[in-house]
Scaffold this motif. Structure first.
Motif, short mmCIF file in Angstrom:
data_model
loop_
_atom_site.label_atom_id
_atom_site.label_comp_id
_atom_site.label_asym_id
_atom_site.label_seq_id
_atom_site.Cartn_x
_atom_site.Cartn_y
_atom_site.Cartn_z
N GLY A 1 12.31 0.27 -8.86
CA GLY A 1 13.21 -0.81 -8.47
C GLY A 1 13.19 -1.05 -6.97
N GLN A 2 13.12 0.04 -6.21
CA GLN A 2 13.08 -0.11 -4.75
C GLN A 2 11.79 -0.78 -4.31
OE1 GLN A 2 13.74 4.04 -3.85
NE2 GLN A 2 15.75 3.61 -2.96
N LYS A 3 10.68 -0.44 -4.98
CA LYS A 3 9.40 -1.07 -4.66
C LYS A 3 9.49 -2.57 -4.88
CE LYS A 3 6.25 2.73 -5.55
NZ LYS A 3 5.48 3.45 -6.54
N PRO B 1 6.98 6.22 3.38
CA PRO B 1 5.80 5.65 2.75
C PRO B 1 6.20 4.88 1.50
CG PRO B 1 5.45 7.95 3.25
CD PRO B 1 6.90 7.67 3.52
N PHE B 2 5.57 3.74 1.27
CA PHE B 2 5.95 2.88 0.15
C PHE B 2 5.82 3.63 -1.18
CE2 PHE B 2 4.80 -0.28 -3.11
CZ PHE B 2 5.92 -1.09 -3.03
N GLY B 3 4.86 4.52 -1.27
CA GLY B 3 4.63 5.27 -2.50
C GLY B 3 5.78 6.18 -2.89
N LYS C 1 0.84 -1.20 0.00
CA LYS C 1 0.00 0.00 0.00
C LYS C 1 0.87 1.25 0.00
CE LYS C 1 -3.93 -2.10 0.27
NZ LYS C 1 -4.87 -2.02 -0.84
N PRO C 2 0.67 2.14 -0.98
CA PRO C 2 1.49 3.35 -1.05
C PRO C 2 1.34 4.24 0.18
CG PRO C 2 -0.02 3.21 -2.93
CD PRO C 2 -0.28 2.03 -2.08
#
Lengths: 237, 221
Positions: A147-149, A140-142, A101-102
């Motif tokens: 690439g990091q995600k 925050p993931f967003g 989840k972003p």
């Protein structure tokens, strides 16, 4: 002679866990995509599925993960014992999407999947360390790059234990260094008795993997024997 | 499962406030009524419980379409389906419904007494309407889950969810409003409609997640 004894010890330690796929067929929206796929996967074994776009690589993985019904043939998961009774329950599925989840932080995302999947292995911090993202847990993931995600998504494989990894284009978006790091992780997983089925058109750097070539718009009779990857997987037990 | 509940609540509070939009819409509906009905204070008081219920129902339908769609779009739904041996899909859906109620519907219940004042309702009527909303709104979340799972693959399924869910939510509305009225109008008994409302919620709590889990299972592609 020694090889036989070694193999016997391995079999007794890991039970006779195996994934046998016989004459499997898959379809997408009523249209047959592939048929006649057979392979056998045992601990330490890995299978790389290659082929052009639309060959049915992702469909095959989704059928294996139980997300799509098969159109024919048989998938048998045997010898998982009490810990790993079913195929879907024994598999990590890493699809095109990262399943994060972003709005939540990287650490929150990973901690959720760790708690949800159970069978804890690495801690969230260790896993992030392993994919070279230590110190990003609070972001925050967003905010991360593509690439990091992907690397956070790969870290998800490390936080819970599953004998079988189903990977769909796992290295998409990764740089050269991260690819090498991921290859190392896969080798470790295989060395500890894991199994990998990976669909990709990029070389994964996976040593000792058998290849299943799915060709054209319809694949018929793809066949790969992955009987014992132990001979080539480094490390062993 | 607790982890899922915590995640859903965090998302609801953080990702652009599903809770606040619902309450704002609720406020919009309730505050528009006096302008439409006119300055007849006793008429407003009589309409009050019905208006609160209609407002809460419509506001409750607002965020439903995103209940599973967001998880489907980022791939989380796939993983939840793959993990169905350890966490039954029904249980996963149930927890998501509970979280949706806590984040999106409970604020409506909390706001209802304040909005009741706008409708010139007396204390007993406000209390009864709030109590029936508290008991009745979980049913909306559970029915909504079934509707949301059927339309999960449709990019613009929002209105469709409302149309699917509304007929099933009508009994909840009927008994919620009649229980609220019974609390104020002397001869009518309060308990029978209130208990039927509670039964409806319990019934939906079983049927809703079950239907949603089946629909989600076969919506994967």
């Amino acid at each position: 002679m020694l090889r036989c004894e070694e193999a016997a010890i391995r079999l007794s330690m890991w039970g006779a866990m195996q994934l046998a796929v016989v004459d499997l067929a898959g379809e997408r929206g009523g249209e047959p995509v592939f048929s006649g796929i057979s392979f056998l996967l045992v601990p330490h074994g890995s299978l790389v599925i290659t082929g052009p776009n639309g060959a049915g690589k992702s469909t095959l993985l989704r059928v294996l993960a139980g997300l799509l019904p098969s159109a024919g043939g048989r998938i048998a998961w045997e010898g998982g014992g009490e810990d790993w009774p079913t195929l879907a329950g024994s598999a990590h599925y890493l699809g095109h999407l990262n399943a994060m989840k972003p709005a939540l932080t990287v650490a929150e995302n990973l901690a959720f999947w760790r708690a949800f999947h159970g069978s804890h292995r690495a801690s969230v911090i260790e896993a992030l360390d392993r994919v070279g993202l230590s110190g990003t847990g609070h972001l925050p993931f967003g905010y991360l790059s593509t690439g990091q995600k992907r690397r956070v998504s790969i870290a998800r494989l490390l936080v819970s234990r599953r004998p079988l990894w189903l990977l769909d284009e796992p290295t998409a978006g990764l740089d050269r260094a991260s690819e090498a790091q991921f290859a190392e992780m896969m080798d470790e997983h295989l060395a500890s008795g894991g199994m990998i089925v990976a669909a990709t058109h990029l070389p994964l750097g996976l040593s000792g993997a058998k290849t299943l070539e799915m060709g054209g718009r319809r694949t018929h009779g793809g066949h790969a024997e992955v009987l014992d990857g132990a001979a080539t997987a480094p490390g062993g037990l | 499962m607790l982890a899922l509940l915590v995640r859903e609540i965090r998302l609801g509070i953080r990702a652009g406030g599903g809770a606040l939009t619902g309450v704002l819409f609720f406020l919009a509906v309730v505050s528009a009524i006096p302008f439409a009905v006119g300055p007849d204070i006793s008429l407003l008081a009589r309409l009050g419980p019905a208006v609160l219920w209609i407002g809460a129902l419509l506001a409750g339908l607002l965020g439903l379409d995103r209940l599973f769609q967001a998880d489907r779009e980022d791939g989380s739904l796939d993983l939840m389906i793959v993990a169905r041996d350890t966490h039954l899909l029904v249980a996963t859906v149930f927890v998501k419904c509970v979280a949706h109620w806590l984040v999106a519907l409970l604020p409506l219940v909390v706001a209802a007494p304040v909005f009741g004042l706008l409708m010139n309702m007396d204390a007993v009527a406000i209390g009864a309407a709030t109590l029936t909303l508290l008991v009745g709104t979980p049913a909306l979340a559970f029915v909504g889950a079934a509707g949301a799972s059927v339309t999960v693959a449709l990019p613009r399924g929002g209105l469709l969810v409302s149309v699917l869910v509304l007929p099933i939510a009508i009994p909840v509305l009927i008994f919620g409003v009649s229980a609220s009225y019974a609390a104020v109008n002397e001869p009518d008994p309060f308990l029978p409609p209130f208990l039927i409302l509670a039964a409806l919620t319990l019934f939906m709590a079983v049927i809703g997640p079950l239907a949603a889990a089946v629909a989600l299972r076969y919506a994967a592609d």
